[in-house]
Motif scaffolding. Structure first.
Motif, PDB file in Angstrom:
ATOM      1  N   VAL A 203       1.300 -42.672  11.197  1.00 24.11           N
ATOM      2  CA  VAL A 203       0.910 -42.036   9.944  1.00 24.11           C
ATOM      3  C   VAL A 203       1.121 -43.028   8.810  1.00 24.11           C
ATOM      4  O   VAL A 203       2.187 -43.651   8.702  1.00 24.11           O
ATOM      5  CB  VAL A 203       1.727 -40.752   9.679  1.00 24.11           C
ATOM      6  N   ARG A 204       0.106 -43.179   7.990  1.00 22.16           N
ATOM      7  CA  ARG A 204       0.187 -44.080   6.833  1.00 22.16           C
ATOM      8  C   ARG A 204       0.025 -43.261   5.569  1.00 22.16           C
ATOM      9  O   ARG A 204      -0.779 -42.334   5.523  1.00 22.16           O
ATOM     10  CB  ARG A 204      -0.891 -45.167   6.907  1.00 22.16           C
ATOM     11  N   VAL A 205       0.756 -43.648   4.554  1.00 21.02           N
ATOM     12  CA  VAL A 205       0.686 -42.961   3.264  1.00 21.02           C
ATOM     13  C   VAL A 205       0.382 -44.005   2.197  1.00 21.02           C
ATOM     14  O   VAL A 205       1.009 -45.066   2.147  1.00 21.02           O
ATOM     15  CB  VAL A 205       2.004 -42.240   2.932  1.00 21.02           C
ATOM     16  N   LEU A 206      -0.588 -43.702   1.357  1.00 19.02           N
ATOM     17  CA  LEU A 206      -0.932 -44.553   0.228  1.00 19.02           C
ATOM     18  C   LEU A 206      -0.795 -43.714  -1.031  1.00 19.02           C
ATOM     19  O   LEU A 206      -1.380 -42.630  -1.130  1.00 19.02           O
ATOM     20  CB  LEU A 206      -2.362 -45.076   0.366  1.00 19.02           C
ATOM     21  N   ALA A 207      -0.009 -44.179  -1.976  1.00 17.93           N
ATOM     22  CA  ALA A 207       0.210 -43.445  -3.222  1.00 17.93           C
ATOM     23  C   ALA A 207      -0.097 -44.357  -4.403  1.00 17.93           C
ATOM     24  O   ALA A 207       0.253 -45.541  -4.388  1.00 17.93           O
ATOM     25  CB  ALA A 207       1.647 -42.943  -3.311  1.00 17.93           C
ATOM     26  N   VAL A 208      -0.757 -43.819  -5.417  1.00 22.56           N
ATOM     27  CA  VAL A 208      -1.032 -44.566  -6.642  1.00 22.56           C
ATOM     28  C   VAL A 208      -0.597 -43.711  -7.822  1.00 22.56           C
ATOM     29  O   VAL A 208      -0.613 -42.476  -7.754  1.00 22.56           O
ATOM     30  CB  VAL A 208      -2.533 -44.922  -6.783  1.00 22.56           C
ATOM     31  N   SER A 209      -0.206 -44.363  -8.897  1.00 26.07           N
ATOM     32  CA  SER A 209       0.201 -43.636 -10.097  1.00 26.07           C
ATOM     33  C   SER A 209      -0.004 -44.518 -11.311  1.00 26.07           C
ATOM     34  O   SER A 209       0.417 -45.683 -11.318  1.00 26.07           O
ATOM     35  CB  SER A 209       1.662 -43.205 -10.005  1.00 26.07           C
ATOM     36  N   GLU A 210      -0.660 -43.961 -12.335  1.00 26.69           N
ATOM     37  CA  GLU A 210      -0.841 -44.700 -13.578  1.00 26.69           C
ATOM     38  C   GLU A 210       0.370 -44.568 -14.490  1.00 26.69           C
ATOM     39  O   GLU A 210       0.538 -45.366 -15.406  1.00 26.69           O
ATOM     40  CB  GLU A 210      -2.092 -44.203 -14.302  1.00 26.69           C
ATOM     41  N   SER A 211       1.189 -43.551 -14.269  1.00 32.42           N
ATOM     42  CA  SER A 211       2.390 -43.394 -15.075  1.00 32.42           C
ATOM     43  C   SER A 211       3.478 -44.325 -14.559  1.00 32.42           C
ATOM     44  O   SER A 211       3.439 -44.793 -13.414  1.00 32.42           O
ATOM     45  CB  SER A 211       2.866 -41.941 -15.023  1.00 32.42           C
ATOM     46  N   ARG A 212       4.442 -44.610 -15.397  1.00 35.34           N
ATOM     47  CA  ARG A 212       5.535 -45.503 -14.998  1.00 35.34           C
ATOM     48  C   ARG A 212       6.384 -44.793 -13.945  1.00 35.34           C
ATOM     49  O   ARG A 212       6.789 -43.643 -14.115  1.00 35.34           O
ATOM     50  CB  ARG A 212       6.394 -45.877 -16.205  1.00 35.34           C
ATOM     51  N   VAL A 213       6.651 -45.494 -12.862  1.00 35.04           N
ATOM     52  CA  VAL A 213       7.435 -44.923 -11.766  1.00 35.04           C
ATOM     53  C   VAL A 213       8.545 -45.928 -11.430  1.00 35.04           C
ATOM     54  O   VAL A 213       8.493 -46.623 -10.414  1.00 35.04           O
ATOM     55  CB  VAL A 213       6.557 -44.640 -10.523  1.00 35.04           C
ATOM     56  N   PRO A 214       9.558 -46.044 -12.293  1.00 34.17           N
ATOM     57  CA  PRO A 214      10.642 -47.005 -11.995  1.00 34.17           C
ATOM     58  C   PRO A 214      11.362 -46.622 -10.713  1.00 34.17           C
ATOM     59  O   PRO A 214      11.689 -45.462 -10.478  1.00 34.17           O
ATOM     60  CB  PRO A 214      11.554 -46.889 -13.223  1.00 34.17           C
ATOM     61  N   GLY A 215      11.569 -47.616  -9.877  1.00 39.40           N
ATOM     62  CA  GLY A 215      12.223 -47.367  -8.596  1.00 39.40           C
ATOM     63  C   GLY A 215      11.419 -46.484  -7.683  1.00 39.40           C
ATOM     64  O   GLY A 215      11.989 -45.733  -6.885  1.00 39.40           O
ATOM     65  N   GLY A 216      10.101 -46.540  -7.782  1.00 41.44           N
ATOM     66  CA  GLY A 216       9.243 -45.670  -6.988  1.00 41.44           C
ATOM     67  C   GLY A 216       9.513 -45.792  -5.501  1.00 41.44           C
ATOM     68  O   GLY A 216       9.753 -46.877  -4.982  1.00 41.44           O
ATOM     69  N   ALA A 217       9.498 -44.646  -4.822  1.00 41.66           N
ATOM     70  CA  ALA A 217       9.745 -44.622  -3.378  1.00 41.66           C
ATOM     71  C   ALA A 217       9.012 -43.437  -2.778  1.00 41.66           C
ATOM     72  O   ALA A 217       8.760 -42.426  -3.451  1.00 41.66           O
ATOM     73  CB  ALA A 217      11.237 -44.521  -3.087  1.00 41.66           C
ATOM     74  N   LEU A 218       8.678 -43.554  -1.503  1.00 45.49           N
ATOM     75  CA  LEU A 218       8.018 -42.483  -0.769  1.00 45.49           C
ATOM     76  C   LEU A 218       9.010 -41.830   0.187  1.00 45.49           C
ATOM     77  O   LEU A 218       9.851 -42.507   0.793  1.00 45.49           O
ATOM     78  CB  LEU A 218       6.833 -43.034   0.028  1.00 45.49           C
ATOM     79  N   GLU A 219       8.924 -40.513   0.329  1.00 48.01           N
ATOM     80  CA  GLU A 219       9.762 -39.818   1.298  1.00 48.01           C
ATOM     81  C   GLU A 219       8.961 -38.702   1.951  1.00 48.01           C
ATOM     82  O   GLU A 219       7.977 -38.209   1.395  1.00 48.01           O
ATOM     83  CB  GLU A 219      11.017 -39.259   0.650  1.00 48.01           C
ATOM     84  N   LEU A 220       9.401 -38.318   3.126  1.00 44.26           N
ATOM     85  CA  LEU A 220       8.792 -37.235   3.885  1.00 44.26           C
ATOM     86  C   LEU A 220       9.851 -36.156   4.080  1.00 44.26           C
ATOM     87  O   LEU A 220      10.960 -36.442   4.555  1.00 44.26           O
ATOM     88  CB  LEU A 220       8.301 -37.757   5.239  1.00 44.26           C
ATOM     89  N   VAL A 221       9.536 -34.911   3.710  1.00 39.83           N
ATOM     90  CA  VAL A 221      10.485 -33.812   3.863  1.00 39.83           C
ATOM     91  C   VAL A 221       9.806 -32.675   4.611  1.00 39.83           C
ATOM     92  O   VAL A 221       8.588 -32.505   4.542  1.00 39.83           O
ATOM     93  CB  VAL A 221      10.997 -33.311   2.487  1.00 39.83           C
ATOM     94  N   ASP A 222      10.625 -31.882   5.338  1.00 41.82           N
ATOM     95  CA  ASP A 222      10.073 -30.733   6.029  1.00 41.82           C
ATOM     96  C   ASP A 222      10.008 -29.537   5.074  1.00 41.82           C
ATOM     97  O   ASP A 222      10.340 -29.659   3.892  1.00 41.82           O
ATOM     98  CB  ASP A 222      10.872 -30.415   7.290  1.00 41.82           C
TER      99      ASP A 222
END
Length: 880
Positions: free
Chosen positions: A277-296
């Protein structure tokens, strides 16, 4: 055929094959049939321009034109006649309405406000306040806002945003009441358009049994649709969940909504436990320390690979990959400091998903469309392109499928679960575009995977140089570009209103009659999507084969202000030149931007990918030898262009017009600043974007020499391919086309000859040769001899250390330093014929030891034709 096709208006008018020139009409002329739902935006432009007294320019402008002042207003007729006001506003003297509409930069409200704050008592303050407010009006050319009733969602949202800005920033505020009414109508139109799009997405998700996807639709559209519609939709989704044997879901909640300009794409579409599974995320707003997580569903984190961040464009992106967890429902979240920035739902199935059923209205489609293009989709596309071609300058692949089959590069690898990215023996796609097709292949491939619309105009080229003639809009849902269908015929019912609108536009723009519309022959019929039971990959391979046959270099060189075009010109800025933007040069070559490399200790770079007739793709840097911008022999509109956004209407996908793009939310980057721009200005703007800190002449010259060396290294491979063909066909001569067709043909000549590639090489050599004189030029026009001497010494030093090695006819290696290749520049005007030996193609002198191994020359008849064409190379004309 959709309602956006070119149609025959009635008896006595030109036939089906005749196309109009957009923006002009004469009695009995063919006009572009526009469905009634799009009549309002067209009428608003015409009515607004009449109210304003003069047509207004598009909302966007390039950085190069940002400092220019606004066009003249009715209060300033002197400026409109070619005078200059206190802010330096200059309008072309005697310019027509159409010329003023496209030639002048948009007014800059911030600049006008600063001027008024600096000197509030200036005599022209009332006029400048009116100009300031006019620049903020929500619709192009609008004075009072009374006719502003857009229907496209992107345009409606843009009008809402512009109306809010007017009300917050206006100075004279003469049109406050009208703009408030315009904003109300646009909000209603936006809500209706959002509900229409959501209804289609929801229906498709439920038809395919994708309840989790239906829930995501509701989360995405919650802020934009009416409460009553949302409540009914939630009940429908709840029934679907119960029917599927699941529990009734709770409220989707704002936590899983995605803010404007942000997006998450989870691939594959329907994963099973253990799938990658691949996840691609984009954001125009500032995301300091941006990270991806998966939760149930309970909110417990599921171990995953930490997301990595990339991207220096307008929207940084994050991506991650892991094996899918156990069957169930999950949330993928983009976090910033522990707070959820954006969220998407993920459903992992216990078994292989059944193939989705296609709704009846898209029978015969290549793929169904789920949603239209918008800023979020564009940001995902840019991020996907950047990650796909994450490689250094000079990296090559053989065929686009060599890139898309690489699961580490392609973040939507196997997204549809059809084996579409498997190796060919297993049934995967075969993607081998050439330079003109490559941007279209990328755009169509992503659109297919993401359920987005794709469309193109059918363009033809004349036997003589000139802009292409385009028309007959075809899409993934309606691929037949030959004849009108029911939707188009229904649009004729309002032909009188359409004619009136077109006449109003023409009269107000002041466009002159262009003469008879050109005829377009039927040509080879475009493919349809085939039978419903045809295997989907076979159908898509046919689609890409037809795309390769239907797109040619001149397709991308339509006039910059042409509406019947697949791409539109963008502003020259870091935000405008995002990955996925296309550069079409006047020599017939195209490149797709893939990455910005920030200036640091090393000079910055702007990288692009191009394709060659032999199917090879390569990473190239921006420099004058790759991105050509000459003014002599230009064919059509060239420069940086982006794909025209295709949105969904009641009768299918359709492209936005130039005026709509200038207003559309998330776009607004339509700009004609490149039209008529001098090459030195164009490259100066790009040089400052690539390296905001100016490079010293010596460092800049080193970069030019390195870029030229890369280009020569590519030519080694190109010449070698021709030699390998002759080894396999020792008794054959590659047929040389007649006249200008040497620049654009098919077969072995296209694959192994290098006329256009050598033309670009010659231009690059010209740049390197001319740079010392240009760099030594002082402000007073004199030259600094010391700079010239240092750069000439650098050429000897660096040009002696950089070299290429080619194989002579007998297989022996021949090494040539760059400085020697520069001395042979004139020989490259004659080295493009693959029937000549490699020694000749590399400029070996007659009687030299290097040339002694030459065993093959082009036939005398071909050499005579090369002499007739030599002026193209000597004068550096455009190709094709």
């Amino acid at each position: 055929m959709t309602a956006r096709s070119y149609q025959k208006p009635g008896p006595g008018a030109p036939g089906r094959g005749e196309l109009p020139r957009v923006g002009a009409r004469r009695p009995g002329a063919t006009i572009r049939a526009v469905p009634p739902r799009r009549l309002a935006p067209l009428v608003l432009v015409a009515a607004c321009s009449r109210a304003a007294g003069s047509p207004a320019p598009p909302a966007a402008s390039s950085e190069a034109a940002a400092a220019a002042a606004p066009p003249a207003s009715p209060e300033g007729e002197a400026a409109a006649d070619g005078g200059e006001d206190e802010l330096g506003a200059v309008a072309p003297r005697g310019a027509s309405g159409a010329e003023r509409l496209h030639a002048l930069p948009a007014p800059d409200p911030a600049r006008l406000r600063r001027a008024l704050l600096a000197d509030p008592g200036r005599p022209d303050a009332p006029r400048l306040r009116a100009e300031h407010d006019r620049a903020l009006l929500p619709c192009p050319g609008e004075t009072a806002g009374a006719s502003c009733t857009p229907t496209a969602k992107l345009v409606a949202r843009g009008v809402v945003e512009r109306a809010a800005r007017y009300l917050a920033e206006c100075l004279a505020c003469e049109h406050r009441a009208a703009v408030e009414g315009c904003g109300r109508r646009a909000r209603a139109a936006l809500r209706e358009a959002a509900q229409r799009e959501a209804r289609g997405r929801l229906s498709r998700a439920l038809l395919a049994g994708d309840v989790a996807g239906a829930e995501q639709v509701l989360a995405d559209v919650e802020p934009a649709v009416g409460a009553g519609w949302l409540a009914r939709a939630r009940r429908k989704v709840a029934r679907a969940r119960r029917g599927a044997g699941g529990s009734t879901p709770g409220e989707p909640g704002a936590a899983c909504a995605v803010p404007e300009g942000s997006a998450l794409l989870v691939s594959p579409r329907a994963p099973r436990p253990g799938d990658a599974v691949r996840v691609l995320a984009v954001s125009e707003s500032r995301v300091p320390g941006g990270a991806l997580e998966l939760v149930d569903e309970a909110g417990a984190a599921v171990p995953t690979i930490a997301g990595r961040s990339r991207g220096e464009g307008r929207a940084p992106f994050w991506y991650t990959a892991r094996a899918a967890p156990a069957a169930g429902r999950y949330h993928v979240r983009l976090l910033s400091g522990g707070a959820v920035v954006a969220c998407a739902r993920l459903a992992v199935g216990a078994s292989a998903p059944s193939p989705p059923a296609e709704p009846a209205e898209v029978t015969g489609a290549f793929w169904p469309t789920e949603r239209g293009w918008d800023r979020a989709a564009e940001n995902l596309y840019s991020a996907w392109v950047e990650h796909l071609f994450q490689a250094p300058e000079g990296h090559t692949w053989r065929g686009l499928h060599a890139v898309t089959r690489d699961a580490t590069r392609n973040l939507i690898h196997g997204h549809l679960g059809l084996g579409e990215d498997d190796e060919r023996p297993r049934g995967g796609l075969e993607l081998e575009p050439d330079c003109a097709d490559q941007p279209y292949f990328l755009r169509a491939y992503f659109a297919w995977k993401a359920g987005l619309p794709f469309g193109r105009h059918r363009c033809v080229r004349d036997a003589e140089p000139g802009e292409p003639r385009c028309g007959w809009w075809a899409t993934n849902e309606d691929p037949d570009a030959r004849a009108p269908r029911a939707r188009a015929r229904a649009a004729r019912a309002d032909a009188g209103a359409l004619t009136a609108a077109a006449g109003a536009l023409t009269a107000d723009a002041g466009a002159a009659s262009p003469g008879p519309p050109p005829a377009i022959s039927a040509g080879a019929p475009p493919p349809d999507a085939g039978p419903r039971d045809e295997p989907p990959l076979r159908r898509m391979n046919r689609f890409f084969e037809a795309l390769k046959d239907g797109v040619h270099a001149r397709t991308l060189r339509s006039a910059l202000d042409e509406e019947a075009s697949d791409l539109y010109p963008v502003e020259l800025s870091r935000a405008g030149l995002r990955p996925g933007v296309v550069f079409s040069d006047p020599y017939g070559h195209t490149l797709t931007l893939v990455r910005w490399v920030a200036q640091g200790e090393r000079p910055g770079q702007l990288l692009a990918v191009d394709a060659q007739p032999d199917g090879t793709l390569a990473i190239k840097r921006f420099w004058r030898g790759n991105f050509l911008f000459p003014r002599e022999g230009v064919v059509g509109g060239h420069g940086f262009k982006a794909f025209r956004p295709v949105v969904l209407g009641e009768d299918g996908p359709y492209p936005l017009t130039n005026a709509e793009i200038a207003v559309a939310s998330g776009y607004g980057d339509f700009s004609l600043a490149q039209r008529g721009m001098k090459a030195v200005e164009f490259h100066g703007i790009l040089d400052r974007l690539v390296n905001p800190r100016p490079l010293p002449p010596e460092e800049a010259y080193r970069e030019l020499l390195a870029a030229l060396h890369r280009q020569l290294e590519s030519r080694v491979r190109e010449v070698t391919l021709g030699e390998e063909w002759h080894v396999d066909h020792p008794d054959q001569v590659i047929e040389m086309p007649e006249g200008r067709k040497v620049f654009n043909t098919t077969g072995p000549w296209e694959a192994f000859s290098t006329p256009c590639r050598d033309m670009r090489l010659l231009v690059g050599m010209d740049v390197v040769q001319d740079y010392p004189a240009q760099a030594s030029l002082r402000a007073d026009g004199s030259r600094d001899a010391a700079v010239v001497q240092r750069l000439e010494a650098l050429l000897s030093e660096v040009g002696g250390s950089l070299s290429i090695t080619y194989r002579r006819s007998d297989g022996s290696p021949q090494t040539l330093p760059l400085v020697e290749l520069m001395r042979r520049q004139a020989s490259f005007e004659w080295g493009y014929n693959p029937n000549d030996c490699p020694e000749h193609r590399w400029g070996a002198a007659e009687g030299s030891a290097e040339r002694a191994t030459c065993q093959r020359r082009a036939p005398d008849e071909q050499r005579a034709r090369m002499r007739e064409l030599h002026h193209w190379f000597a004068r550096r004309y455009s190709c094709g």
